[in-house]
Design a protein around this motif. Structure first.
Motif, short mmCIF file in Angstrom:
data_model
loop_
_atom_site.label_atom_id
_atom_site.label_comp_id
_atom_site.label_asym_id
_atom_site.label_seq_id
_atom_site.Cartn_x
_atom_site.Cartn_y
_atom_site.Cartn_z
N LYS A 160 -0.97 -0.13 9.00
CA LYS A 160 -1.48 -0.36 7.98
C LYS A 160 -2.10 1.14 7.75
O LYS A 160 -2.23 1.66 8.64
N PRO A 161 -2.63 1.69 6.61
CA PRO A 161 -3.65 2.74 6.24
C PRO A 161 -4.85 2.50 7.24
O PRO A 161 -4.97 1.26 7.47
N ARG A 173 -7.72 -0.22 6.80
CA ARG A 173 -7.00 -1.58 6.39
C ARG A 173 -6.86 -2.32 7.91
O ARG A 173 -6.79 -1.39 8.72
N ASN A 188 3.10 5.48 9.80
CA ASN A 188 3.14 5.19 8.58
C ASN A 188 4.44 4.38 8.19
O ASN A 188 4.60 4.36 6.77
N ILE A 243 4.79 1.70 4.85
CA ILE A 243 3.58 1.47 4.07
C ILE A 243 4.14 1.57 2.79
O ILE A 243 4.54 2.65 2.35
N GLU A 280 2.33 1.91 -0.14
CA GLU A 280 1.52 2.43 -1.12
C GLU A 280 1.93 3.89 -1.34
O GLU A 280 2.78 4.43 -0.54
N ASP A 285 -2.07 8.25 -1.93
CA ASP A 285 -3.29 7.45 -1.80
C ASP A 285 -3.81 7.10 -0.28
O ASP A 285 -4.71 7.40 0.22
N TYR A 286 -2.88 6.54 0.29
CA TYR A 286 -2.95 5.92 1.87
C TYR A 286 -3.34 7.08 2.84
O TYR A 286 -4.00 6.98 3.75
N ARG A 318 -6.81 8.40 2.09
CA ARG A 318 -7.86 7.37 2.73
C ARG A 318 -7.82 7.37 4.33
O ARG A 318 -8.92 7.56 4.75
N SER A 319 -6.61 7.40 4.85
CA SER A 319 -6.59 7.45 6.21
C SER A 319 -7.06 8.60 6.83
O SER A 319 -7.78 8.76 8.07
#
Length: 296
Positions: A241-242, A245, A270, A273, A275, A279-280, A283-284
């Motif tokens: 997951k990112p 998460r 990754n 994943i 998304e 985005d991910y 965030r990561s």
């Protein structure tokens, strides 16, 4: 009055020296843990310039590149050329797969990879496929020794890559193979997602301590504490997951790496994943920076 100014000057000098020291220590810390991701998770839908622009813009140091099919060799060439033209972007590793029931040309693709990454400070990650009748530990030992002999000629570091549902599925299972090769050029990888799938999430500190002499690579991902094996997709999505998460505390793994003196690159896997990469990955990276400041 002269003594007063001398004391002020001395104080300012000490502050400046401390600032320089802190800056040097920070730079050294940054250099210890380069952070990269894989050519997965929607990135392959973009051309290489767009991938690199996205990753470098977010602060990633480079990529691990997959070469598991013949067509991947040409793509690898493009990544290598692009990395030469853009010093801020690095190919950290190339991973290949050795499936026992594949055609010889497919099993031997690692030879072409070694030619391409020769003397480029790129790690060869080697994955053995699922168990097959007639394949034994001796079979793997023989293959590893041959691959390492060629890797040494090409001045390429080699890392044995444990993978779930394969002959070697965890770092502790990989260690005896690495020890029997008996070459400092052969290391092993510790992947958080595969360790969780192997049931080692709760004892990851012990795992890292047991294999610490042989760690050549480490990867993280957001993950749940327990993998869901009800389907292949569930297995993947519960353990990859990112970084923002999952209910597993990734910091436990990072602390174990630090305590056991691993200072090399760390990858964010990754795989699948769903998304948007913008985005991910963003965030990561934010979570990674928090982890690094707090732990590493």
């Amino acid at each position: 009055m002269t003594n007063f100014y001398n004391r002020i000057f001395t104080l300012l000098l000490l502050v400046a020296i401390q600032a320089c020291f802190d800056k040097a220590c920070y730079a050294q810390s940054i250099a210890k843990y380069p952070f990269f991701t894989y050519t997965f998770g929607g990135l392959s839908q973009y051309d290489i310039p767009k991938q690199v622009k996205l990753l470098t813009g977010l602060g990633y140091d480079g990529l691990a590149v997959e070469v598991t099919k013949a067509v991947d060799l040409e793509r690898l060439e493009h990544y290598l050329q692009y990395s030469q033209e853009h010093p801020g972007f690095k190919v950290f590793s190339v991973f290949v797969r050795y499936n026992f029931d594949d055609a010889e040309a497919d099993k031997d693709r690692w030879r072409e990879v070694l030619k391409k990454i020769k003397k480029k400070d790129i790690n060869l990650w080697f994955i053995f496929g699922p168990k097959r009748t007639g394949v034994t530990d001796n079979t793997l030992d023989s293959v590893l020794k041959v691959v390492n002999s060629v890797a040494l000629v090409n001045k390429v570091q080699m890392t044995l890559y444990p993978h779930s549902l394969c002959y070697i599925s965890s770092a502790e299972q990989a260690m005896p193979f690495v020890k029997r090769v008996g070459s400092p050029n052969v290391k092993l990888a510790v992947h958080l997602c595969h360790e969780v799938r192997a049931g080692n999430g709760a004892r990851i500190g012990e795992v890292v301590k047991n294999v610490r002499q042989y760690i050549g690579a480490a990867t993280i991902a957001g993950t749940d504490s327990v993998a869901d094996f009800t389907s292949a997709l569930k297995m993947d999505t519960t353990t990859i997951k990112p970084l923002d998460r999952g209910n597993y505390d990734v910091r436990i793994f990072l602390r174990a790496l630090k305590v056991n003196r691993y200072k090399g690159p760390i990858g964010f896997i990754n795989f699948k994943i769903a998304e948007k990469p913008e985005d991910y990955l963003d965030r990561s990276m934010r979570i990674w920076r928090k982890f690094k400041t707090e732990i590493l």
